[in-house]
Design an enzyme around this catalytic site. Structure first.
Site, short mmCIF file in Angstrom:
data_model
loop_
_atom_site.label_atom_id
_atom_site.label_comp_id
_atom_site.label_asym_id
_atom_site.label_seq_id
_atom_site.Cartn_x
_atom_site.Cartn_y
_atom_site.Cartn_z
N VAL A 52 26.25 51.06 -92.41
CA VAL A 52 25.31 50.46 -93.36
C VAL A 52 25.38 51.29 -94.64
CG1 VAL A 52 22.89 49.88 -93.80
CG2 VAL A 52 23.82 49.66 -91.48
N ALA A 56 23.53 53.94 -103.59
CA ALA A 56 23.75 55.38 -103.78
C ALA A 56 24.78 55.79 -102.72
CB ALA A 56 22.44 56.14 -103.59
N TYR A 57 26.03 55.79 -103.13
CA TYR A 57 27.14 55.81 -102.16
C TYR A 57 26.99 56.85 -101.05
CZ TYR A 57 29.81 52.87 -105.45
OH TYR A 57 30.25 51.87 -106.27
N CYS A 62 27.02 55.92 -91.16
CA CYS A 62 28.19 55.55 -90.37
C CYS A 62 27.76 54.77 -89.13
CB CYS A 62 28.96 56.80 -89.94
SG CYS A 62 30.00 57.53 -91.22
N GLU A 64 28.37 55.38 -86.18
CA GLU A 64 27.95 56.28 -85.11
C GLU A 64 26.48 56.65 -85.22
OE1 GLU A 64 30.61 56.41 -86.99
OE2 GLU A 64 32.38 57.04 -85.87
#
Ligand code: THU
Length: 141
Positions: A52, A56-57, A62, A64
Site C-alpha cells: 500500500v 509521500a513515497y 510493503c 509483508e
C-alpha cells in the site's frame, strides 16, 4: 494443531495462489509494482498482505507489513512458510527490511519460497539481529 514441518508442493502452490490473489488488491499507483504476500501460521491458518503506497513515497507499506498485521489481528502465532509475488505472479524476494519483519515473527526456521528455491530464514538473513539480542543488557524479548 501445529504445522511447522515441511509442506509439499501442493501446499506451497496454495500459498502462492493466496499471494497472487491479494496482489490483485495492492495499491501501488506510484511504483506500478504490485506485491502480494502470504504466509502459513503454526496453527494452519493463512495470512496475507499487499503493498500500500502513499503520495509521500517513503511511507509505503510493503506487503509483508500486511501479513504481520493480519497475523496479530487474527490471533497471533508464528509464521512457518512464506511467499511473495510481483504483478507477473513471479516469486520475488522480500526486501531487507521485510526479512527483519519476518524474522521477528517466524524466526530462523521460517521457510521461504525464494527466487532460488525453498530456503530458511537463516539463509536469507544470516546471523540476524533479533529479540534474543535484547536480553544482553536486560531488555525483554
Ligand atoms: N515491496 C513490497 O511490498 N515488498 C517487498 O519485499 C519488496 C518491495 C513493494 C514496496 C513498493 O510498493 C514496491 O514494492 C516497489 O518497491
Amino acid at each position: 494443531m501445529r504445522h511447522s514441518c515441511a509442506v509439499d508442493q501442493r501446499e506451497w502452490d496454495e500459498l502462492k495462489a493466496a499471494a497472487v490473489d491479494v496482489m490483485g488488491r495492492a495499491y501501488a499507483p506510484y511504483s506500478k509494482f504490485p506485491v502480494g504476500a502470504a504466509a502459513r501460521v503454526d496453527d494452519g491458518r493463512v495470512v496475507v498482505g499487499c503493498n500500500v503506497e502513499n503520495a509521500a513515497y517513503g511511507v509505503v507499506l510493503c506487503a509483508e507489513c500486511g501479513v504481520v498485521s493480519q497475523l496479530h489481528a487474527t490471533g497471533g502465532g508464528r509464521l512457518t512458510h512464506f511467499v511473495c509475488v510481483n504483478g507477473d505472479n513471479d516469486v520475488i524476494m522480500p526486501c531487507g527490511r521485510c526479512r527483519q519483519l519476518l524474522f521477528e515473527h517466524g524466526g530462523r526456521d521460517l521457510q521461504l519460497w525464494t527466487v532460488s528455491g525453498i530456503k530458511s530464514m537463516s539463509e536469507v538473513l544470516p546471523d540476524a539481529f533479533g529479540p534474543d539480542d535484547l536480553t544482553t543488557f536486560g531488555g525483554t524479548p
